[in-house]
Structures are given as C-alpha cells and as structure tokens.
Design a protein around this motif. Structure first.
Motif, PDB file in Angstrom:
ATOM      1  N   ASN A  83       2.972   9.341   0.070  1.00 59.75           N
ATOM      2  CA  ASN A  83       2.244   9.902  -1.452  1.00 59.75           C
ATOM      3  C   ASN A  83       0.747   9.292  -1.077  1.00 59.75           C
ATOM      4  OD1 ASN A  83       1.735   9.625  -4.220  1.00 59.75           O
ATOM      5  ND2 ASN A  83       3.232  10.860  -4.182  1.00 59.75           N
ATOM      6  N   TYR A  84       0.091   9.574  -1.825  1.00 61.57           N
ATOM      7  CA  TYR A  84      -1.789   8.892  -1.798  1.00 61.57           C
ATOM      8  C   TYR A  84      -1.953   9.116  -3.018  1.00 61.57           C
ATOM      9  CZ  TYR A  84      -2.307  10.076   2.604  1.00 61.57           C
ATOM     10  OH  TYR A  84      -2.507  10.146   4.467  1.00 61.57           O
ATOM     11  N   SER A  85      -1.296   8.650  -3.872  1.00 67.08           N
ATOM     12  CA  SER A  85      -1.444   8.492  -5.271  1.00 67.08           C
ATOM     13  C   SER A  85      -1.361   7.459  -5.811  1.00 67.08           C
ATOM     14  CB  SER A  85      -1.170   9.863  -6.210  1.00 67.08           C
ATOM     15  OG  SER A  85      -1.585  11.154  -6.078  1.00 67.08           O
ATOM     16  N   TYR A  86      -0.199   6.515  -4.790  1.00 63.92           N
ATOM     17  CA  TYR A  86       0.301   5.339  -5.110  1.00 63.92           C
ATOM     18  C   TYR A  86       0.872   4.728  -4.615  1.00 63.92           C
ATOM     19  CZ  TYR A  86       2.195   8.189  -9.502  1.00 63.92           C
ATOM     20  OH  TYR A  86       2.005   8.432 -10.706  1.00 63.92           O
ATOM     21  N   ALA A  87       0.493   3.457  -4.499  1.00 65.04           N
ATOM     22  CA  ALA A  87       0.861   2.076  -3.891  1.00 65.04           C
ATOM     23  C   ALA A  87       2.445   2.087  -3.854  1.00 65.04           C
ATOM     24  CB  ALA A  87       0.057   1.103  -3.853  1.00 65.04           C
ATOM     25  N   ALA A  88       2.931   1.209  -3.190  1.00 64.88           N
ATOM     26  CA  ALA A  88       4.476   0.990  -2.798  1.00 64.88           C
ATOM     27  C   ALA A  88       4.506  -0.790  -3.223  1.00 64.88           C
ATOM     28  CB  ALA A  88       4.873   1.522  -1.220  1.00 64.88           C
ATOM     29  N   VAL A  89       5.359  -0.971  -3.744  1.00 70.78           N
ATOM     30  CA  VAL A  89       5.719  -1.971  -3.477  1.00 70.78           C
ATOM     31  C   VAL A  89       6.745  -2.216  -3.060  1.00 70.78           C
ATOM     32  CG1 VAL A  89       6.638  -4.135  -4.948  1.00 70.78           C
ATOM     33  CG2 VAL A  89       4.765  -2.691  -5.570  1.00 70.78           C
ATOM     34  N   GLN A  90       7.294  -3.350  -2.032  1.00 72.40           N
ATOM     35  CA  GLN A  90       8.451  -4.118  -1.561  1.00 72.40           C
ATOM     36  C   GLN A  90       8.141  -5.592  -1.242  1.00 72.40           C
ATOM     37  OE1 GLN A  90       8.634  -6.980   1.279  1.00 72.40           O
ATOM     38  NE2 GLN A  90      10.879  -6.276   1.778  1.00 72.40           N
ATOM     39  N   ILE A  91       9.406  -6.266  -2.371  1.00 72.96           N
ATOM     40  CA  ILE A  91       9.990  -7.210  -2.265  1.00 72.96           C
ATOM     41  C   ILE A  91      11.005  -7.201  -1.814  1.00 72.96           C
ATOM     42  CG2 ILE A  91      10.595  -8.792  -4.618  1.00 72.96           C
ATOM     43  CD1 ILE A  91       9.459  -7.537  -5.947  1.00 72.96           C
ATOM     44  N   PRO A  92      11.051  -8.825  -0.918  1.00 69.64           N
ATOM     45  CA  PRO A  92      12.118  -9.057  -0.142  1.00 69.64           C
ATOM     46  C   PRO A  92      13.297  -9.692  -0.702  1.00 69.64           C
ATOM     47  CG  PRO A  92      10.344 -11.082   0.003  1.00 69.64           C
ATOM     48  CD  PRO A  92       9.899 -10.036  -0.720  1.00 69.64           C
ATOM     49  N   THR A  93      14.655  -9.667   0.288  1.00 66.12           N
ATOM     50  CA  THR A  93      15.564  -9.312  -0.348  1.00 66.12           C
ATOM     51  C   THR A  93      15.886 -10.939  -1.047  1.00 66.12           C
ATOM     52  OG1 THR A  93      16.839  -8.022   1.274  1.00 66.12           O
ATOM     53  CG2 THR A  93      18.589  -9.175  -0.052  1.00 66.12           C
ATOM     54  N   ASP A  94      16.208 -11.894  -0.541  1.00 73.50           N
ATOM     55  CA  ASP A  94      15.646 -13.459  -1.835  1.00 73.50           C
ATOM     56  C   ASP A  94      15.333 -13.641  -2.399  1.00 73.50           C
ATOM     57  OD1 ASP A  94      13.812 -13.665   0.802  1.00 73.50           O
ATOM     58  OD2 ASP A  94      14.231 -15.838   0.655  1.00 73.50           O
ATOM     59  N   ILE A  95      14.643 -12.649  -3.558  1.00 72.88           N
ATOM     60  CA  ILE A  95      13.887 -12.977  -4.004  1.00 72.88           C
ATOM     61  C   ILE A  95      14.367 -12.406  -5.359  1.00 72.88           C
ATOM     62  CG2 ILE A  95      11.192 -12.771  -5.575  1.00 72.88           C
ATOM     63  CD1 ILE A  95      10.148 -14.217  -2.810  1.00 72.88           C
ATOM     64  N   TYR A  96      14.332 -12.933  -6.602  1.00 74.09           N
ATOM     65  CA  TYR A  96      14.782 -11.328  -7.859  1.00 74.09           C
ATOM     66  C   TYR A  96      13.457 -11.774  -8.613  1.00 74.09           C
ATOM     67  CZ  TYR A  96      16.200 -11.214 -12.320  1.00 74.09           C
ATOM     68  OH  TYR A  96      16.285 -10.562 -14.143  1.00 74.09           O
ATOM     69  N   LYS A  97      13.293  -9.959  -7.888  1.00 69.38           N
ATOM     70  CA  LYS A  97      12.140  -9.063  -8.805  1.00 69.38           C
ATOM     71  C   LYS A  97      12.198  -9.608 -10.337  1.00 69.38           C
ATOM     72  CE  LYS A  97      14.314  -5.652  -6.698  1.00 69.38           C
ATOM     73  NZ  LYS A  97      14.308  -4.626  -5.929  1.00 69.38           N
ATOM     74  N   GLY A  98      13.456  -9.036 -11.756  1.00 68.50           N
ATOM     75  CA  GLY A  98      12.979  -9.915 -12.503  1.00 68.50           C
ATOM     76  C   GLY A  98      12.124 -11.009 -13.096  1.00 68.50           C
ATOM     77  N   SER A  99      11.796 -11.960 -11.559  1.00 71.61           N
ATOM     78  CA  SER A  99      11.565 -13.151 -12.538  1.00 71.61           C
ATOM     79  C   SER A  99       9.353 -12.933 -13.472  1.00 71.61           C
ATOM     80  CB  SER A  99      11.084 -13.875 -11.695  1.00 71.61           C
ATOM     81  OG  SER A  99       9.994 -13.719 -10.084  1.00 71.61           O
ATOM     82  N   THR A 100       9.428 -14.449 -13.671  1.00 70.82           N
ATOM     83  CA  THR A 100       8.409 -14.582 -15.045  1.00 70.82           C
ATOM     84  C   THR A 100       6.801 -14.228 -13.115  1.00 70.82           C
ATOM     85  OG1 THR A 100       9.573 -14.793 -16.304  1.00 70.82           O
ATOM     86  CG2 THR A 100       6.902 -15.497 -16.346  1.00 70.82           C
ATOM     87  N   VAL A 101       7.280 -14.809 -12.600  1.00 73.73           N
ATOM     88  CA  VAL A 101       5.708 -14.475 -11.271  1.00 73.73           C
ATOM     89  C   VAL A 101       6.351 -13.974 -11.004  1.00 73.73           C
ATOM     90  CG1 VAL A 101       5.236 -16.484  -9.394  1.00 73.73           C
ATOM     91  CG2 VAL A 101       6.827 -17.850 -11.189  1.00 73.73           C
ATOM     92  N   ILE A 102       7.244 -13.326 -10.780  1.00 70.18           N
ATOM     93  CA  ILE A 102       7.355 -11.937  -9.851  1.00 70.18           C
ATOM     94  C   ILE A 102       6.393 -10.675 -10.406  1.00 70.18           C
ATOM     95  CG2 ILE A 102       8.547 -10.118  -8.379  1.00 70.18           C
ATOM     96  CD1 ILE A 102       8.375 -12.495  -7.093  1.00 70.18           C
TER      97      ILE A 102
END
Length: 1156
Positions: free
Chosen positions: A205-224
């Motif tokens: 899809n050329y209208s967006y970029a994608a995000v991949q977050i490693p399994t061992d990182i909580y994607k809801g953290s403030t830093v992320i």
C-alpha cells in the motif's frame, strides 16, 4: 580356447598367466601409494619394473590367449578415434555450419567486447543507481533528525492517541489468544487494502508506512508511543522519495528503541514460531549504528555459577555474538582461577557466520568449577586486545564480562592496561539471581567508559546484550556530520521476501540538547536504510553478449561476492548475511588471490590466467584460459570484475534491418519465423528457445512448450522494431532459427541416423536456439533449453574436440532402465568461426548415441574383427592369440571413461546400466590404479551454500551435558515474562521437574516450518580430471597374486580414456575406493581452527569513530527495571508447576535514557 575360471591364489594358464606365488590378496594401496613396501620376500624376477615385466607376461604360449600387446591396443584406440570423428563429420555438420554462417554474412555483424570499457561502463551504471538511493537516504536522515528535534515529549500519551498501521496486526487478530486482541489495543490500528506489486514480490500500500515492534517490547509504553508519534512524519518523506525515484524499494527507519517503520506498507511475514525479528539485530542496522569492534567476551565459570545461571550465561554469550558483523573481531574465554579460550581460537578472529558457530558450540561445553578470579579473566582479555600481530578491526575495543558477582575490582589490572587513556571499554553483566554486592561490577564499567547490565532471567538477555551499541554510538553522534557517511552492506536475505539485497545505511542522530546545561545529546536515534535488490544490479550488467562462460562479478572489502553466477544460496536465513568469498565462489589459486587483493584495495587491473573451473553440473573440472578485468565502483566499498574467455572477445549481432524495412508487419511474418512454429517441427526438427526476456509483456514459463506458445502469440502482435522488446535478443533468436534450419536442410534431413545408431542430432546457439532432429527425439531431450545453462554447451566451448556426456547417475539411485531408443550419450563440439582475424564460437553441434548399439560397436572396434558382419576369429589349439574386448569379454574388461571419471561405454553387458556412474563405483580397484598412475588428478573444494536436512536433536557442546541448551525462540512462548523473583524462588524445583521439557522445541511448532526442514551447511565436493599422463601406458595393479594387468590411453580429440584390463580375481583387492559423491562436512568445511591461522586478506571500513573527548560517560549502568506484580508472580508459578502455558504479561524493555 577359453581361459579357465580363476580363483584367489590360483595359477594363471600359460606363461601369459604365470602363477604368482605371493601371499593372499593384500590391501590395495591408497591414493599416492604406488606399490606395497612390506610383505614376504618375492622372487627376483617379480621385482622387475612393470614395464620390463609386461613383455614377459604377454609372451604367447600354446593353447592360450595372452593379454593384448601395446601396439594392438593402440590400434584399437585409433579405430575408436576414427569412428567417432567420422560420425561427427557426417552428422555433426561443423564444417557445413561454418559455411552457412559465411553464406549469411550479410545478416549479422561481428561486435567486439572491450573488457576495460565494458567494466568501466557497468561500474559507472551501478554507481549511478546507488547514488540515487544515497540521495534518498540523506533526505530521510535529515528529515528524521529534524522531526525528532521538533517533537515535544509527552509523558501522558496513550495508545488511543496514536493511529498507525501495525504490520503484525492481521496475524495477531487471527490469533484469538493474542494478548493485544484480549486487551483491545487494535482499536487505533489501521486496516489497509493492498495491491500486488511484482517489484516488491509482495502486496503493498503506497499511501502508508507500516510499523513493526518486536515481540518482547510492550507497544503501549510511553517511550514507544512517543517514538511512533514523531516518526509518523517520515511517511510523507517516504512518498516524496518514491515520487522522485519510482525504482526505490523498501525505505526503512530502524529505531534504537526497536521500532521499525518501513514504506510502502505490507503485512509482516510472521513465522510459524515466535517472531524474533528485532531491527537492532539486522546486519544492516549493526553496521550503520557503530564502527567496527574488537571484542573479547570473558565468562565466569567458577563454582558459584551453576544451574540456570550458567545456562543464562551460555545463552547470553550466543546472543552477544549475534550482535557482531563481518567487520568485527571477537574471542571468547572462560575464567575461574585461570583464563582459557572456550574454543580452538587463541586470538581474535573475524566474527563471520562460521567462526561464530564454532564459538556457540564451544560455549555449550563450559563447566562451572573453581573460584572466581577476575584478574585472570581481564588480563587475558587485555592481552588479546593488545596483540598487534593479527588481523583485527583496529577500532572500538571492548571487554564483555559475564559473572554472577564478586567483590574484587581488579583496579591494578586497569591501571596497568587501560588507564589513563581508557582505550578499552568494559561492559559488565550480572547474570542470574544472587545476593552479591553489584557495586564492584558497576564500578568496573563506569571506570572504563562502559556500562553495567543485569540479566536476572531469560527475558532480559536480548535487550541487554544489544544495548551496548548505544554506548559505542556516542562518538559517532558527537562527531556530527563527519560520521554521516553512507555504508553499503554485505548481501543478505530481505525479511519481507524481496530476495537477496544490499542496503545503504545512514545513522540518525539525536540533535536535541540534553539537560539544563544545554549539553549535546549522545544518543543515536537509529539507522536509516534503503534496499537495493541484487536483480536490479544484475540488470545493469551485460550477459548474453559475453557468451556462455563470460560473466560479471563484484566483491566487497571482505572479499565476499555481491554479484557472481555461482552466488546461489540453497537456503537463506534472514538473520544471517550471505557471505560467500570470491575464492570459494571459484576454485582458488594464487592468481585469483592476487586479483582479489587488488580489487579489495580499490585498484584497476587486467590479467590473463590459466585456471580450473567447475562444470555447471559440478561433475567435471576443466583447465581453461580466462581474462580478468576489474575496476572499483566509486563512492562504494565494492569492486567490479569482468571475466571473459578468449573466444568470447567477439560476438554476433543480427542485422535484420533489410527484412525489417521490408516487413512493417508483426515479427511472425518474417521469413525465418515460420521455422519456430510447431507445425514445422516434423520436417525441420524440434526447436527449444531459451527462456529469455525477449519482450516486457512475454509471460515466463518453466514449461518450454508453453513458453514457445506465449512467445509466438506475442510475436503476432509486435513489430520487429518494437520498443517493448530487446532487439538484440529477438533478432539473434530469429537469425539462429534460420541458420539451424539450413543445417537441417543441408545435412540432417537426408541422412539415415539408424545406420550409425544415432538417436538424435542437435545444434545449440548463443542466440538461444536448440534444434533437435528428428522431432520425436525431443521427447527424451533433458538438457536445459537455455544453452548458457546447459553443461554440454559450456564444456564444449571450453574444450577442443568431441566432448562425451553420459547420462547422469547417482550411486544411490536405481540403475538405468535400458530400453530401445531411450538411453543416449551426448557427443558435442563447438563450432569455431573465423571471419577475417576475428575468431568466435557461436554454436555447438552434436549427436546422441544409442547406448546399447554403440556398446556393441565398441566391442567390435576393440577386437580383431574389422566390422560387425565379419565372423569372430577363433583361436586354434596351436595358435598364439591375443585376447580382445569382444571374444574374451569374460576375462578382459574394456571401458571408455570420460575426463571426470564417469563410465561411458563397456564391453560388459551387465555394466551398461551403470553408464554415467563414477567408475570407482563400478571397478574401485582399477579406478584407484588409474588415479595412482596419474591418469587422473583430484580437486577437492567446499560448497558453502548447500542445504542439508536438519540434524537430530542432541548435544552441541564440546562436553556432554544432560539438558538440551535452549534457544531464545524456545523460551519465548513460556518463560519470556518470568520475573526475577520467580526464578529465584523456584529455580531448583523447576530445573529438576520441568526444565528439560521447557528447553525443547515443540515438534508441532516445527512442523511445516521451512527453517526446520532444511538448513545451510557445508558440502565437500571432489572432482577428477585428466592428469599429466597423455600417452599410451601399461601397468600392473599390484595386489599380491590378485594383481591385474591394464592398459590405458587417451583418445585423441576427445575427453575419453580407453582402458583395457584383466578382470579382477578377488573382491578383497577392492579395499581402496575413491569417492566422488558430494559429502556433508559435520565441522562446516575445512577446519576453522586452521583457517583462522591464515586469514584471507580483507579491509575494514575507511572510517572509525571510537573516541571523542567530549563524551559523557556518567551514564554507565542500572539494575533491573521491571519489578513484577505479586499476582503475576504467583500465577506464573502455579501455571508452571501445573505444566500449563502462562499468559505473557507486558514489559517495557527499553533503555531508561530513551526518554527523548
């Protein structure tokens, strides 16, 4: 008179078979051994040299056949040579094809390959391609730094505040047990539509970029969440880059926090097992994030280190090794009272895939005993780093110490080796659960510009073994623009399915001021990368104009190939780079070592050499002449080379302009096109066309009949000068169609192939045509329709005379099933064309012999009969007769063996189904004698790109152990989130009750996963080729009273060896057996411990950032960051004790200083 049956120890009738009263059948001498040197005394006459003894043994006697005289066998050889030459002259049509080319001289031009101009042009084109990617990289890196600098940190940011496309969302939504589904965190994840894009081999899809977050990182953290917030602005830059350069492939920002944002968006390729992808461990990220490293890892193996702590250390060392690239050097040692290397490596070695594997296996053998001696460990490490007599990175120097704790600070060691300059950084790792004071470990790291980490459990290993890169990145960040240099990687496998790629990398720095004193920030934000597919680079190189054996290659500063026709990894693992050295891609010799060194040094050069090359099917070796020309590719660390055989200096280019001007209609209306149509095959022979990219709209197919159909349909629509087609390829194809049709008309059509027992005649051309006559013979034609990929074609170009190619047979497969008109032997030869002073070889012609008929003919030609209809000569009671290959086939073995040692023809009917096998599998005794007498030479090499079935589970270490050592993937689904306190409380209980089952891979998980079915391995290859003996030769195979006479002679103008031998008396004589079959090397090829003592020449990157006077080293360590909740701790233990899989709890494994 027939010779009586012989048994071991029996006398041979008549003087020609004089009894040899030697002891029983002794062992056959091995390779390199000419004769036995021990045993009982022999009669004096038996000690005569073999050549003096042969006339005596061959003396005729009454009522006896004698072994053929040498002149008789030479006569047979001449008859065989004349027969082959006669058939090829009549049916091959070499001379007639030369005349056809000359008669059609107005339809083609002769063009010249000028090596220096060619290689410089290609190097320039590659430089231009990569430069466009560099400009896009710089725009992205500058934009990222500005976006982050303008971003305002938000402490109270929430997941619902961020909207992005989570590349792993679709896979997680399909998993009803996913924790994110359960918590409903997908509410703000975009759902996108995708379209198939052949350039990416994926839906995008050329209208967006994608995000991949490693399994061992909580994607809801403030830093992320803050990271996701400011990197969103990169999407517009991604799209603008693509607008300026539509050929761009993946554009990627790998963040130091572990977040990957890539464009265009595509769903993540989730593996069968736990997804371990972390951008910070990718080869391109490691190379871009820091300068090269010299690292010594020291591991405490004192008695206090036991059980799970030792297991954690072993796994930690393996994970640490995975953070190193081929630009780095490393050694690993264990210590207690004394320090010693864990492997055979006694000094720093290159951190390549094979060396790291040796370390990983050796680490598993570490055993805990003795007392802790930090001094011994550190002194060993500093001595390693101070050794200047070895090849090393000569940039960042560091010591990584893994221990369970101790009180000694070894200040005297640091004062002696490292102070006051502190050129070596010290990183300390406190592993496992213990009550030791960690202050000494923190002090060591802080006093030596390093960092202190804690690894209380398996879940902390990956993050804490890679965060040292942040510290190494400080001098780069402080160097500013000077460090902003694009680097190009080794070849590796793209994680998103693009295939083999190289990546341009550029570090991204934090430009914010840190703290109230306006101190410059030292953190690297991440690495920007842009992929370039190898196929895109290959398209810039000439291929069909260089001929079948010409090619372009490129290498990097390590000597690894970027481009090479032999770069064909059978399996690819996206976690490891594809590292094939130039000297392993080809057969190594001194000339190639010199060429490789010159290329690595960035020089230009040209050299003509004699060298050995493997055949395409890797069964044969040819000694050939090659011209090497090379130049550097400017603005990169690559160098480009061109290899041309002398006969490829010139090539034909069809000139059909007169026909094209006359026919402004589809190509199908051209004069010679009709001979491509299947309707002409019955009269003109079957035509196979090479599956080349003649036109952009041509549909490819592995089925040549279907490809030809697609080609014909397209030619009905396009005109000869259509811009969508490659005119060079298309016109040469049409030209060769007509040329080969005239060969049918002038030679083949009026000949009776059955008269000479031929199954087929054929011609193949540089233009991509293979014509097989008659049409029915195409049903059994198994050669590659692309002549440049056909072994017979390439070998014929490299060899003078007639090249025989028997059908390939594997020793493990069933013998050939001989049926009439089904099994044939190819005989081919190149057509050399001289036009003025220009010589070239544009085609190969040949015949296919009927195996059974020619085996019978072979007997007659190697007999006392002049032709097949003549009655066999009988030996009377008082006659003196020589044996021949027909009458005496019960006692005399006659064979034709090709230059690779494969059986081509035999006078033994029971051996006909073994034609094509390595002769040692047919007659090991005789093949060994041929080798020992220098008729054959052996070449051994290693295939580093092979694929092997997985090895059964077992101990991998140097010492036995009772528990299988786990990989991180084995832990993730069960113990990833286990807390430090839980480990401490239940360590011994878990180890005794369920530890073993934890650390085993789940067979159900592994099923269907390609990585578990096949893995990369090293295969040892052995090929044989003709040695120095080129004349007629008689010898004795000395094996006690089982000795055998034999005669061997090369057949002129062929690749055949004619061998006549007495049949073996005793099977015990076949003790020695030469092997030709490819074999698996358990130790991954030649002994690595020996290879590192003579490392190949290489150069590291031109720049090094390992020191900056303004570096702030005050941030040098921390303890555990993630205290567990009591409820989580209790529930985990209950689940573990019950053997149930626990529900993972989120953790935020992100460096505390990442608050940007």
């Amino acid at each position: 008179m027939a010779v009586p049956a012989r048994t071991c120890g029996a006398s041979r009738p008549g003087p020609a078979r004089t009894a040899r009263p030697w002891p029983g059948c002794g062992p056959q001498p091995g390779p390199g051994t000419r004769r036995p040197t021990s045993g009982p005394p022999r009669p004096l006459w038996l000690l005569l040299p073999p050549l003096l003894l042969l006339p005596l043994l061959a003396a005729p006697s009454a009522s006896a056949y004698s072994f053929p005289q040498q002149h008789t066998m030479q006569h047979w050889a001449r008859r065989l040579e004349q027969e082959v030459d006669g058939v090829m002259r009549i049916f091959g049509g070499v001379q007639q094809l030369r005349e056809i080319y000359k008669d059609n001289r107005n339809l083609f031009e002769v063009q010249e390959n000028e090596p220096q101009k060619l290689v410089e042009k290609v190097a320039g084109d590659i430089e231009s391609l990569l430069d466009r990617k560099v400009q896009a990289l710089k725009r992205l890196a500058d934009a990222a730094e500005n976006f982050q600098k303008a971003h305002r940190w938000q402490d109270n940011i929430k997941e619902e505040d961020i909207v992005y496309y989570d590349a792993k969302a679709d896979a997680e939504l399909d998993d009803p047990e996913s924790e994110d589904v359960e918590r409903g965190s997908k509410a703000n994840t975009l759902r996108l539509d995708f379209i198939e894009d052949p350039n990416f081999k994926n839906k995008v899809n050329y209208s967006y970029a994608a995000v991949q977050i490693p399994t061992d990182i909580y994607k809801g953290s403030t830093v992320i969440l803050n990271e996701l917030n400011w990197t969103e602005a990169l999407e517009n830059v991604f799209m603008e880059n693509r607008r300026q350069d539509p050929t761009l492939l993946w554009q990627v920002f790998g963040s130091a926090t572990g977040v990957t944002r890539y464009y265009p968006a595509t769903p993540w390729r989730a593996p069968k097992k736990i997804d371990l992808y972390d951008v910070r461990r990718r080869p391109w990220y490691i190379q871009g994030a820091s300068s090269p490293k010299d690292m010594v890892i020291i591991v405490d193996v004192s008695g206090s280190v036991s059980g799970l702590t030792l297991k954690l250390m072993k796994t930690s060392v393996c994970e640490m090794l995975d953070t190193l690239s081929d630009d780095d050097y490393v050694n690993v040692a264990s210590f207690n009272e004394k320090a010693q290397p864990v492997s055979c490596f006694t000094h720093l070695v290159q951190a390549n895939v094979r060396n790291k594997k040796v370390f990983k296996e050796a680490v598993q053998g570490m055993v805990a005993k003795g007392t802790t001696g930090y001094k011994a460990g550190f002194e060993y490490a500093f001595d390693q780093l101070q050794n200047s007599n070895i090849t090393r990175a000569n940039c960042n120097k560091m010591i990584m110490m893994f221990t369970d704790g101790g009180e000694d600070r070894v200040q005297d060691v640091f004062e002696k080796y490292n102070w006051p300059n502190r050129t070596v950084r010290v990183f300390t790792f406190s592993v496992g659960q213990h009550n030791y004071d960690v202050t000494p470990l923190q002090w060591m790291a802080c006093a030596n510009k390093g960092y202190y980490f804690e690894i209380p459990s398996i879940g902390a290993i990956r993050i804490n073994t890679q965060e040292y890169l942040d510290v190494l990145g400080r001098p780069m960040v402080l160097a500013g623009k000077e460090a902003k240099q694009v680097q190009w990687t080794n070849v590796y496998e793209d994680a998103l399915g693009l295939g083999l790629v190289v990546t341009g990398t550029l570090p991204v720095f934090n430009l914010t001021q840190d703290g109230p004193g306006e101190k410059k920030n030292q953190l690297i934000l991440g690495v920007m990368g842009i992929d370039v597919a190898l196929n895109d680079i290959k398209r810039l190189t000439p291929n069909y104009t260089l001929g079948a054996n010409g090619y372009v290659f490129a290498i990097d500063l390590n000597g690894y190939v970027l481009l090479h026709p032999n770069l064909k990894p059978q399996t690819t693992n996206f976690r490891e780079p594809v590292t094939l050295d130039f000297l392993d891609a080809e057969l190594e010799d001194e000339n190639k070592e010199e060429i490789r060194r010159s290329m690595i040094d960035g020089n230009k050069g040209h050299k003509q050499i004699r060298t050995l090359v493997k055949s395409l099917d890797e069964r044969y070796i040819d000694e050939v002449t090659r011209n090497y020309t090379w130049v550097p590719i400017r603005s990169t660390n690559y160098s480009l080379g061109l290899v041309l055989p002398p006969y490829s200096t010139f090539y034909l280019q069809a000139n059909l302009s007169d026909q094209i001007l006359q026919v402004k209609l589809p190509i199908s209306k051209l004069k010679d096109f009709e001979f491509l149509l299947p309707s002409s095959f019955e009269s003109e022979g079957h035509v196979f066309i090479a599956p080349r990219e003649y036109c952009k709209d041509l549909n490819a197919s592995d089925n040549n009949t279907e490809f030809l159909k697609n080609f014909i349909e397209l030619m009905e629509k396009v005109t000869p000068d259509s811009k969508q087609c490659n005119n060079f390829l298309l016109h040469n194809l049409i030209l060769d169609t007509g040329i080969t049709q005239q060969l049918v008309e002038r030679v083949w059509r009026d000949q009776d192939l059955n008269t000479y027992s031929l199954l087929a005649v054929f011609a193949a051309t540089d233009g991509g045509i293979t014509r097989v006559f008659p049409n029915k013979a195409a049903e059994d034609w198994t050669e590659n329709p692309e002549p440049f990929n056909a072994s017979f074609y390439r070998r014929s170009l490299d060899n003078h005379g007639y090249v025989f190619k028997p059908p390939h047979q594997d020793a493990l497969l069933r013998p050939l099933e001989l049926e009439n008109d089904t099994v044939g032997i190819l005989v081919s030869t190149a057509v050399e064309l001289s036009l003025g002073r220009r010589t070239l070889r544009p085609a190969v012609v040949g015949v296919k012999l009927d195996l059974e008929a020619w085996a019978e003919k072979f007997k007659v030609l190697a007999s006392n009969r002049t032709h097949q209809d003549q009655p066999q000569k009988q030996c009377g009671p008082n006659s003196h007769c020589e044996m021949d290959c027909e009458v005496n086939n019960e006692d005399l073995l006659c064979v034709l063996i090709d230059d690779g040692g494969f059986l081509v023809l035999s006078n033994q009917n029971h051996q006909w189904d073994q034609v094509g096998r390595f002769f040692s599998e047919v007659d090991a005794n005789l093949m060994l004698a041929l080798y020992n007498n220098s008729f054959y030479t052996r070449k051994e090499s290693y295939d580093y790109q092979a694929a092997c079935a997985p090895q059964p589970p077992g101990n991998l270490g140097a010492a036995p152990r009772g528990v299988f050592v786990p990989t991180v993937a084995d832990f993730l689904n069960l113990a990833w989130w286990t807390s430090a306190a839980a480990w401490s409380l239940f360590q011994q209980l878990l180890y005794g009750l369920i530890y073993h089952s934890w650390f085993q891979a789940d067979p159900a998980e592994a099923e269907g996963n390609p990585e578990t079915r096949e893995s990369s391995c090293v295969m040892k290859q052995t090929q044989y080729y003709f040695g120095s003996v080129n004349a007629s030769y008689n010898a004795i195979i000395d094996c006690g009273n089982c000795s055998r006479l034999f005669h061997a002679q090369r057949l002129t103008n062929t690749n055949l060896l004619f061998v006549v031998a007495e049949k073996p008396l005793c099977s015990q004589c076949e003790a020695g057996r030469l092997l030709q079959k490819e074999t698996h090397c358990p130790a991954d090829g030649p002994e690595q411990c020996e290879l590192v003592q003579r490392p190949r020449y290489r150069r590291g990157p031109h720049i090094c950032f390992d020191y900056n006077a303004t570096e702030d080293t005050s941030d040098c360590g921390r303890g555990a960051s993630f205290p567990p909740s009591l409820g989580v701790l209790v529930s985990l233990q209950l689940l573990l004790l019950l053997g149930l899989p626990p529900r993972p709890q989120p953790q935020v494994l992100v460096h505390a200083s990442r608050r940007l």
